[in-house]
Scaffold this motif. Structure first.
Motif, PDB file in Angstrom:
ATOM      1  N   ARG A  77     -30.182 -50.624  87.304  1.00 11.12           N
ATOM      2  CA  ARG A  77     -29.506 -50.491  85.541  1.00 11.12           C
ATOM      3  C   ARG A  77     -30.392 -49.845  84.909  1.00 11.12           C
ATOM      4  NH1 ARG A  77     -28.578 -56.059  84.025  1.00 11.12           N
ATOM      5  NH2 ARG A  77     -27.164 -56.075  85.745  1.00 11.12           N
ATOM      6  N   ALA A  78     -31.401 -50.040  85.207  1.00  8.89           N
ATOM      7  CA  ALA A  78     -32.338 -49.138  84.013  1.00  8.89           C
ATOM      8  C   ALA A  78     -31.821 -48.433  84.525  1.00  8.89           C
ATOM      9  CB  ALA A  78     -33.797 -49.639  84.191  1.00  8.89           C
ATOM     10  N   LEU A  79     -32.066 -47.882  85.250  1.00  2.19           N
ATOM     11  CA  LEU A  79     -31.681 -46.414  86.252  1.00  2.19           C
ATOM     12  C   LEU A  79     -30.834 -45.872  86.133  1.00  2.19           C
ATOM     13  CD1 LEU A  79     -34.698 -46.857  89.530  1.00  2.19           C
ATOM     14  CD2 LEU A  79     -35.196 -45.488  87.589  1.00  2.19           C
ATOM     15  N   GLY A  80     -29.684 -46.595  86.063  1.00  2.00           N
ATOM     16  CA  GLY A  80     -28.355 -45.589  85.319  1.00  2.00           C
ATOM     17  C   GLY A  80     -27.241 -45.668  86.325  1.00  2.00           C
ATOM     18  N   GLY A  81     -27.236 -46.844  87.713  1.00  2.01           N
ATOM     19  CA  GLY A  81     -26.336 -47.219  88.192  1.00  2.01           C
ATOM     20  C   GLY A  81     -25.072 -48.422  87.501  1.00  2.01           C
ATOM     21  N   ASP A  82     -24.125 -47.737  87.954  1.00  4.88           N
ATOM     22  CA  ASP A  82     -23.231 -48.466  87.094  1.00  4.88           C
ATOM     23  C   ASP A  82     -22.460 -49.883  88.106  1.00  4.88           C
ATOM     24  OD1 ASP A  82     -22.837 -48.091  84.327  1.00  4.88           O
ATOM     25  OD2 ASP A  82     -22.136 -46.148  85.595  1.00  4.88           O
ATOM     26  N   ALA A  83     -22.855 -49.001  89.547  1.00  8.16           N
ATOM     27  CA  ALA A  83     -22.432 -49.507  90.809  1.00  8.16           C
ATOM     28  C   ALA A  83     -23.577 -49.715  91.382  1.00  8.16           C
ATOM     29  CB  ALA A  83     -20.914 -48.906  90.929  1.00  8.16           C
ATOM     30  N   GLY A 131      -0.733 -47.011  84.853  1.00  4.96           N
ATOM     31  CA  GLY A 131      -0.880 -47.932  84.131  1.00  4.96           C
ATOM     32  C   GLY A 131      -2.569 -48.829  84.854  1.00  4.96           C
ATOM     33  N   ILE A 132      -3.371 -48.361  85.815  1.00  6.87           N
ATOM     34  CA  ILE A 132      -4.244 -49.280  86.491  1.00  6.87           C
ATOM     35  C   ILE A 132      -5.204 -48.763  85.692  1.00  6.87           C
ATOM     36  CG2 ILE A 132      -5.439 -49.062  88.538  1.00  6.87           C
ATOM     37  CD1 ILE A 132      -2.932 -48.338  90.052  1.00  6.87           C
ATOM     38  N   PRO A 133      -6.083 -49.742  85.237  1.00  4.19           N
ATOM     39  CA  PRO A 133      -7.489 -50.167  84.076  1.00  4.19           C
ATOM     40  C   PRO A 133      -8.435 -48.858  85.217  1.00  4.19           C
ATOM     41  CG  PRO A 133      -6.324 -51.356  84.129  1.00  4.19           C
ATOM     42  CD  PRO A 133      -5.469 -51.235  84.858  1.00  4.19           C
ATOM     43  N   LEU A 134      -9.321 -48.403  84.891  1.00  6.35           N
ATOM     44  CA  LEU A 134     -10.024 -47.293  85.060  1.00  6.35           C
ATOM     45  C   LEU A 134     -11.033 -47.636  84.869  1.00  6.35           C
ATOM     46  CD1 LEU A 134     -10.395 -45.499  88.260  1.00  6.35           C
ATOM     47  CD2 LEU A 134      -9.079 -43.540  86.528  1.00  6.35           C
ATOM     48  N   ARG A 135     -12.892 -47.764  85.768  1.00  3.78           N
ATOM     49  CA  ARG A 135     -13.380 -47.422  85.071  1.00  3.78           C
ATOM     50  C   ARG A 135     -14.558 -46.258  85.408  1.00  3.78           C
ATOM     51  NH1 ARG A 135     -13.773 -51.569  80.969  1.00  3.78           N
ATOM     52  NH2 ARG A 135     -13.752 -53.649  82.160  1.00  3.78           N
ATOM     53  N   GLU A 136     -15.458 -45.653  84.776  1.00  2.00           N
ATOM     54  CA  GLU A 136     -16.157 -44.135  85.306  1.00  2.00           C
ATOM     55  C   GLU A 136     -17.505 -44.800  85.223  1.00  2.00           C
ATOM     56  OE1 GLU A 136     -15.109 -41.385  83.113  1.00  2.00           O
ATOM     57  OE2 GLU A 136     -13.332 -41.614  82.634  1.00  2.00           O
ATOM     58  N   GLY A 137     -18.363 -43.849  86.241  1.00  2.32           N
ATOM     59  CA  GLY A 137     -19.853 -44.921  86.458  1.00  2.32           C
ATOM     60  C   GLY A 137     -20.352 -44.318  87.323  1.00  2.32           C
ATOM     61  N   VAL A 138     -21.398 -43.808  87.726  1.00  2.33           N
ATOM     62  CA  VAL A 138     -22.825 -43.912  88.788  1.00  2.33           C
ATOM     63  C   VAL A 138     -22.929 -44.768  89.848  1.00  2.33           C
ATOM     64  CG1 VAL A 138     -25.114 -43.496  89.122  1.00  2.33           C
ATOM     65  CG2 VAL A 138     -23.767 -42.361  87.285  1.00  2.33           C
ATOM     66  N   TYR A 139     -22.628 -44.486  90.972  1.00  2.00           N
ATOM     67  CA  TYR A 139     -23.099 -45.250  91.822  1.00  2.00           C
ATOM     68  C   TYR A 139     -23.841 -45.677  92.571  1.00  2.00           C
ATOM     69  CZ  TYR A 139     -21.928 -46.697  97.260  1.00  2.00           C
ATOM     70  OH  TYR A 139     -22.373 -47.175  98.663  1.00  2.00           O
ATOM     71  N   TYR A 140     -24.428 -46.164  92.799  1.00  3.31           N
ATOM     72  CA  TYR A 140     -26.319 -46.583  93.669  1.00  3.31           C
ATOM     73  C   TYR A 140     -25.823 -46.518  94.209  1.00  3.31           C
ATOM     74  CZ  TYR A 140     -31.008 -46.920  93.887  1.00  3.31           C
ATOM     75  OH  TYR A 140     -32.371 -47.004  94.115  1.00  3.31           O
ATOM     76  N   TYR A 141     -27.080 -45.341  95.668  1.00  8.81           N
ATOM     77  CA  TYR A 141     -27.164 -46.332  96.919  1.00  8.81           C
ATOM     78  C   TYR A 141     -28.397 -47.311  97.712  1.00  8.81           C
ATOM     79  CZ  TYR A 141     -27.195 -45.442 101.628  1.00  8.81           C
ATOM     80  OH  TYR A 141     -28.085 -45.718 102.922  1.00  8.81           O
ATOM     81  N   SER A 142     -27.777 -48.105  97.966  1.00 10.52           N
ATOM     82  CA  SER A 142     -28.746 -49.174  98.381  1.00 10.52           C
ATOM     83  C   SER A 142     -28.361 -49.095  99.736  1.00 10.52           C
ATOM     84  CB  SER A 142     -27.714 -50.285  98.062  1.00 10.52           C
ATOM     85  OG  SER A 142     -28.734 -51.769  98.066  1.00 10.52           O
ATOM     86  N   PHE A 143     -29.794 -49.140 100.400  1.00 12.08           N
ATOM     87  CA  PHE A 143     -29.848 -49.003 102.104  1.00 12.08           C
ATOM     88  C   PHE A 143     -29.365 -50.229 102.657  1.00 12.08           C
ATOM     89  CE2 PHE A 143     -34.076 -46.639 100.250  1.00 12.08           C
ATOM     90  CZ  PHE A 143     -32.927 -45.744 100.720  1.00 12.08           C
ATOM     91  N   GLN A 145     -23.739 -40.024  91.621  1.00 10.37           N
ATOM     92  CA  GLN A 145     -24.517 -40.900  92.462  1.00 10.37           C
ATOM     93  C   GLN A 145     -26.061 -40.987  92.533  1.00 10.37           C
ATOM     94  OE1 GLN A 145     -22.645 -40.003  96.442  1.00 10.37           O
ATOM     95  NE2 GLN A 145     -24.799 -38.863  96.867  1.00 10.37           N
ATOM     96  N   ILE A 146     -26.507 -41.812  92.547  1.00  9.58           N
ATOM     97  CA  ILE A 146     -28.172 -42.261  93.115  1.00  9.58           C
ATOM     98  C   ILE A 146     -28.444 -42.334  93.826  1.00  9.58           C
ATOM     99  CG2 ILE A 146     -30.400 -42.947  91.909  1.00  9.58           C
ATOM    100  CD1 ILE A 146     -28.733 -44.165  89.966  1.00  9.58           C
TER     101      ILE A 146
END
Ligand code: HPA
Length: 274
Positions: free
Chosen positions: A204-210, A178-190, A134-135
């Protein structure tokens, strides 16, 4: 005002009077769409937040505001039904208050879910993402203030907030179902406003995926007090500016309902294996 250790202790002591010998193993904080899993807890004991000394009460409409203890997927769980968010006006230490109380009651693991905007350009609304990191830049830490050594150290390591072996479990369970699973970084927004398109490009540039408005403070506090953490985001919408349409809360809630038939078995399957 910081909560002294005695507040957490008094909250836990009160809950113990309601629970007799029941000791929960896993704390669940379930976001938009999955909150009703609390109804599947067997032999439930529900305790309203308002009855627990020092416990922050949730004000959000539609958030029930109670702890539900019992058995789910064969595990002794404590479900926080209704969470409080920083954007509602709560200080971060209140946002994460329940995590520490559940740690004192015996929970060693936190399973957390949320709805989030999809920042990744190759993914779709409706996808489920395993949170690998997370970020949370800016804003205070939920650990700001006097450190309570009963919970953890002053300068805790944050290199594996999300427990690697629980991520392995999640991958395995998703594969089996059989459930597709993405993997990534959660970006916390206020929040509470959704992001601007320019903010989404920056995230996105900072590396957040969600991107979402919850979870990160609770996870910092959980890791500080030695809990293992597993987290999932339901990517309820494409983030701002990615589609030629405004974002709405209805879209987020609808996506939660639409994904439930995949999300619930995934979470229950992971619980069983934890
Ligand atoms: N941004 C922030 N929080 C969210 C979003 C989003 O796009 N969707 C659901 N929660």
């Amino acid at each position: 005002m910081s909560h002294p250790f005695s507040h957490y202790q008094e909250s836990a002591d009160y809950l113990k009077t309601q629970l007799e010998d029941f000791v929960p193993q896993i704390a669940l904080i379930l976001g938009s769409g999955l909150g009703d899993l609390a109804q599947e807890v067997t032999q439930p004991v529900a305790v309203p937040y308002a009855a627990i000394p020092h416990f922050p009460r949730s004000t959000a409409p539609g958030h029930v505001g109670q702890l539900v203890f019992g058995t789910l997927s064969g595990k002794r769980v404590a479900v926080m039904q209704g969470r409080v968010h920083h954007y509602e006006g709560y200080p971060y230490e209140d946002v994460a208050y329940g995590v520490r109380v559940l740690r004192l009651l015996g929970c060693q693991t936190l399973l957390v879910t949320n709805a989030a905007g999809c920042v990744h350009q190759d993914w779709n609304a409706g996808d489920i993402m395993l949170i690998c990191d997370q970020i949370k830049l800016g804003g205070e830490s939920p650990l700001r203030g006097e450190n309570l050594p009963q919970f953890g150290v002053r300068f805790p390591d944050a290199s594996t907030l999300y427990t690697p072996h629980l991520q392995e479990v999640a991958r395995d369970v998703a594969k089996g179902l059989g459930i597709p699973l993405r993997e990534g970084v959660y970006y916390y927004s206020f929040g509470p406003q959704y992001e601007t398109p320019a903010e989404i490009r920056a995230i996105r540039a900072l590396g957040g995926d969600a991107v979402g408005m919850s979870t990160a403070p609770e996870v910092i506090v959980a890791a500080h007090c030695g809990m293992q953490v597993l987290g999932f985001s339901l990517l309820s919408n494409m983030a701002a500016g990615m589609l030629p349409q405004p974002l709405s809360e209805e879209e987020v809630l609808e996506a939660g309902k639409a994904a439930r038939h995949r999300f619930a078995p995934l979470v229950l399957g992971c619980l069983e294996r934890m």
